[in-house]
Design an enzyme around this catalytic site. Structure first.
Site, PDB file in Angstrom:
ATOM      1  N   HIS A  41       0.861  -1.187   0.000  1.00  0.00           N
ATOM      2  CA  HIS A  41       0.000   0.000   0.000  1.00  0.00           C
ATOM      3  C   HIS A  41       0.892   1.230   0.000  1.00  0.00           C
ATOM      4  O   HIS A  41       2.107   1.115   0.184  1.00  0.00           O
ATOM      5  CB  HIS A  41      -0.877   0.017   1.271  1.00  0.00           C
ATOM      6  N   HIS A  75       4.832   0.119  -0.155  1.00  0.00           N
ATOM      7  CA  HIS A  75       5.633  -0.703   0.754  1.00  0.00           C
ATOM      8  C   HIS A  75       4.757  -1.759   1.397  1.00  0.00           C
ATOM      9  O   HIS A  75       3.518  -1.695   1.328  1.00  0.00           O
ATOM     10  CB  HIS A  75       6.293   0.190   1.817  1.00  0.00           C
ATOM     11  N   ARG A  87       9.101  -8.870  15.410  1.00  0.00           N
ATOM     12  CA  ARG A  87       9.412  -7.539  14.890  1.00  0.00           C
ATOM     13  C   ARG A  87       8.418  -6.533  15.462  1.00  0.00           C
ATOM     14  O   ARG A  87       7.212  -6.784  15.490  1.00  0.00           O
ATOM     15  CB  ARG A  87       9.350  -7.561  13.364  1.00  0.00           C
TER      16      ARG A  87
HETATM   17  C1  LIG Z   1      -7.599  -1.033   4.670  1.00  0.00           C
HETATM   18  C2  LIG Z   1      -7.312   0.101   5.257  1.00  0.00           C
HETATM   19  C3  LIG Z   1      -6.443   0.228   6.477  1.00  0.00           C
HETATM   20  C4  LIG Z   1      -6.085   1.692   6.461  1.00  0.00           C
HETATM   21  C5  LIG Z   1      -7.406   2.271   6.009  1.00  0.00           C
HETATM   22  C6  LIG Z   1      -7.711   1.452   4.771  1.00  0.00           C
HETATM   23  O1  LIG Z   1      -9.055   1.497   4.353  1.00  0.00           O
HETATM   24  C7  LIG Z   1      -6.793   1.929   3.634  1.00  0.00           C
HETATM   25  C8  LIG Z   1      -5.536   2.647   4.183  1.00  0.00           C
HETATM   26  C9  LIG Z   1      -4.949   1.937   5.415  1.00  0.00           C
HETATM   27  C10 LIG Z   1      -3.880   2.745   6.139  1.00  0.00           C
HETATM   28  C11 LIG Z   1      -2.447   2.476   5.662  1.00  0.00           C
HETATM   29  C12 LIG Z   1      -1.495   3.386   6.428  1.00  0.00           C
HETATM   30  C13 LIG Z   1      -1.787   3.416   7.928  1.00  0.00           C
HETATM   31  O2  LIG Z   1      -1.334   2.207   8.514  1.00  0.00           O
HETATM   32  C14 LIG Z   1      -3.306   3.577   8.205  1.00  0.00           C
HETATM   33  C15 LIG Z   1      -3.567   3.794   9.688  1.00  0.00           C
HETATM   34  C16 LIG Z   1      -3.858   4.663   7.375  1.00  0.00           C
HETATM   35  O3  LIG Z   1      -4.068   5.811   7.689  1.00  0.00           O
HETATM   36  O4  LIG Z   1      -4.200   4.160   6.129  1.00  0.00           O
HETATM   37  C17 LIG Z   1      -4.035   2.388   7.584  1.00  0.00           C
HETATM   38  C18 LIG Z   1      -5.561   2.308   7.768  1.00  0.00           C
HETATM   39  C19 LIG Z   1      -5.932   1.526   9.020  1.00  0.00           C
HETATM   40  O5  LIG Z   1      -5.289   0.519   9.357  1.00  0.00           O
HETATM   41  O6  LIG Z   1      -6.919   1.916   9.660  1.00  0.00           O
HETATM   42  O1  LIG Z   2       5.128  -2.346  10.149  1.00  0.00           O
HETATM   43  C1  LIG Z   2       5.760  -1.876   9.211  1.00  0.00           C
HETATM   44  O2  LIG Z   2       6.998  -1.900   9.126  1.00  0.00           O
HETATM   45  C2  LIG Z   2       5.021  -1.175   8.079  1.00  0.00           C
HETATM   46  C3  LIG Z   2       3.539  -1.093   8.322  1.00  0.00           C
HETATM   47  C4  LIG Z   2       2.887  -0.058   7.481  1.00  0.00           C
HETATM   48  O3  LIG Z   2       3.298   0.175   6.380  1.00  0.00           O
HETATM   49  C5  LIG Z   2       1.751   0.705   8.006  1.00  0.00           C
HETATM   50  O4  LIG Z   2       1.327   0.437   9.161  1.00  0.00           O
HETATM   51  O5  LIG Z   2       1.256   1.597   7.304  1.00  0.00           O
HETATM   52 FE   LIG Z   3       2.397   1.965   5.540  1.00  0.00          FE
END
Ligand SMILES: C=C1C[C@]23C[C@@]1(O)CC[C@H]2[C@@]12CC[C@H](O)[C@@](C)(C(=O)O1)[C@H]2[C@@H]3C(=O)O
Ligand SMILES: O=C(O)CCC(=O)C(=O)O
Ligand SMILES: [Fe+2]
Length: 323
Positions: free
Chosen positions: A214, A253, A265
């Site tokens: 993502h 990533h 980890r």
């Molecule tokens: C599947 C999902 C988890 C996420 C919200 C989403 O709908 C798409 C973006 C995901 C992400 C990726 C980066 C961060 O870890 C996060 C907190 C964010 O802001 O976008 C996560 C979201 C999540 O885990 O709630």
């Molecule tokens: O845990 C990690 O090293 C990456 C996880 C990540 O990409 C995220 O939480 O958005």
């Molecule tokens: Fe991330």
């Protein structure tokens, strides 16, 4: 949208040796230029001499590991994630699964103090102090990096990027991801496979997808992990941040849960997010006749709403692409 990682971090998809390293003790102009170059090429770089105290990092790691070491029933009292809180395997609301457990917190001190009661019953005050200090320290580092990006890009307002996360109403998050050790005899199961991304097909037998591929949606991500490897970045990410009209990269990533290591980890991640009402629109300096405006403007609230309805691996900016 841009990921900076504070040492140590294991980066695997491009050779660790090719990851740009930025030393914040370099002359500011040089560091700013190299940060922008790293963001144009990868959207990712490693930061050294960043001034974040080792003691603070290890106190934060201890608090996080104390939580993850609790019995499952106790951890579940800090969940389920809504999206904040404690989660196991389920990521977001649209069916993404990963081999991890996590704690996702808003950095607002009043949120932290409310949540601390279910996260650290033995000493919630200490938990709050450490988290608040860690979040402030990450915000300072992120602010400095964003200002250097503003300078390196030649923005008229060099605070144009950093002001989003300095705003008292910023929507920044702290995430703790814990990838437990996989037993060698567990069957290989690449269950979080993202069919849109060929890079995810090349997992090795002794690894599973911990957190699927993502790009992060916020302005900046600062990641620290213990010295267990697992983070992989894509060398040529297809996504660019809206604020820079796609000039900088938003690195794709993922994190692998790898069995080669004997310890689990832990990653600790700060996501610098703008206030909900902030308007996200490309800086005028990044829109030129050669690089016409690529994305419609949107608020962070609108973007978040759309993002939570989408799968992790989806390129969310496609929703706002012009033409
Ligand atoms: C599947 C999902 C988890 C996420 C919200 C989403 O709908 C798409 C973006 C995901 C992400 C990726 C980066 C961060 O870890 C996060 C907190 C964010 O802001 O976008 C996560 C979201 C999540 O885990 O709630
Ligand atoms: O845990 C990690 O090293 C990456 C996880 C990540 O990409 C995220 O939480 O958005
Ligand atoms: Fe991330």
């Amino acid at each position: 949208m841009v990921v900076a990682s504070v040492e140590p971090v294991g980066v695997e998809r491009i050779r660790a040796a090719s990851v740009p390293v930025i030393d914040l003790s370099w002359r500011r102009e040089r560091a700013a230029k190299l940060i922008v170059r790293a963001c144009e090429e990868f959207g990712f770089f490693k930061v050294v001499n960043h001034g974040v105290s080792d003691d603070l990092v290890s106190s934060m790691e201890t608090e996080a590991m104390n939580f993850f070491s609790l019995p499952a029933r106790e951890k579940q009292q800090a969940g389920p994630p809504n999206p904040l809180g404690y989660g196991v395997r389920n990521i977001g609301f649209t069916g993404d699964i990963g081999d991890l457990e996590y704690l996702l917190l808003n950095t607002n001190p009043s949120f932290i103090s409310q949540k601390a009661l279910s996260i650290c019953k033995t000493n919630p005050t200490k938990f709050c102090d450490v988290v608040n200090e860690y979040a402030s320290s990450m915000r300072e580092l992120a602010t400095e990096i964003l200002e250097m990006i503003g300078e390196g890009l030649g923005l008229e307002d060099v605070h144009g990027l950093s002001k989003f996360i300095r705003d008292t109403e910023n929507d920044s998050l702290l995430r703790f991801n814990h990838y437990t050790v996989i037993q060698q005899d567990e069957p290989y199961n690449n269950h979080n496979h993202n069919n849109n991304n060929p890079s995810s097909k090349s997992t090795t037998r002794n690894s599973k997808i911990g957190f699927g591929d993502h790009s992060d949606p916020q302005i900046i991500t600062v990641l620290h992990s213990n010295d267990v490897p697992g983070l992989q970045i894509l060398a040529s990410s297809p996504d660019g941040p809206a604020l820079t009209n796609g000039r900088l990269m938003s690195v794709r990533h993922r994190a692998m849960a790898i069995s080669r290591s004997s310890s689990s980890r832990l990653s600790m991640i700060y996501f610098g997010g703008p206030p909900l009402h902030a308007q996200i629109c490309a800086f005028p300096e990044t829109v030129t006749p050669q690089a016409p405006r690529r994305y419609k403007s949107f608020t962070w609230a609108e973007f978040k709403k759309a993002m939570y309805s989408l799968r992790l691996g989806y390129n969310r900016l496609d929703l706002y692409r012009i033409g």
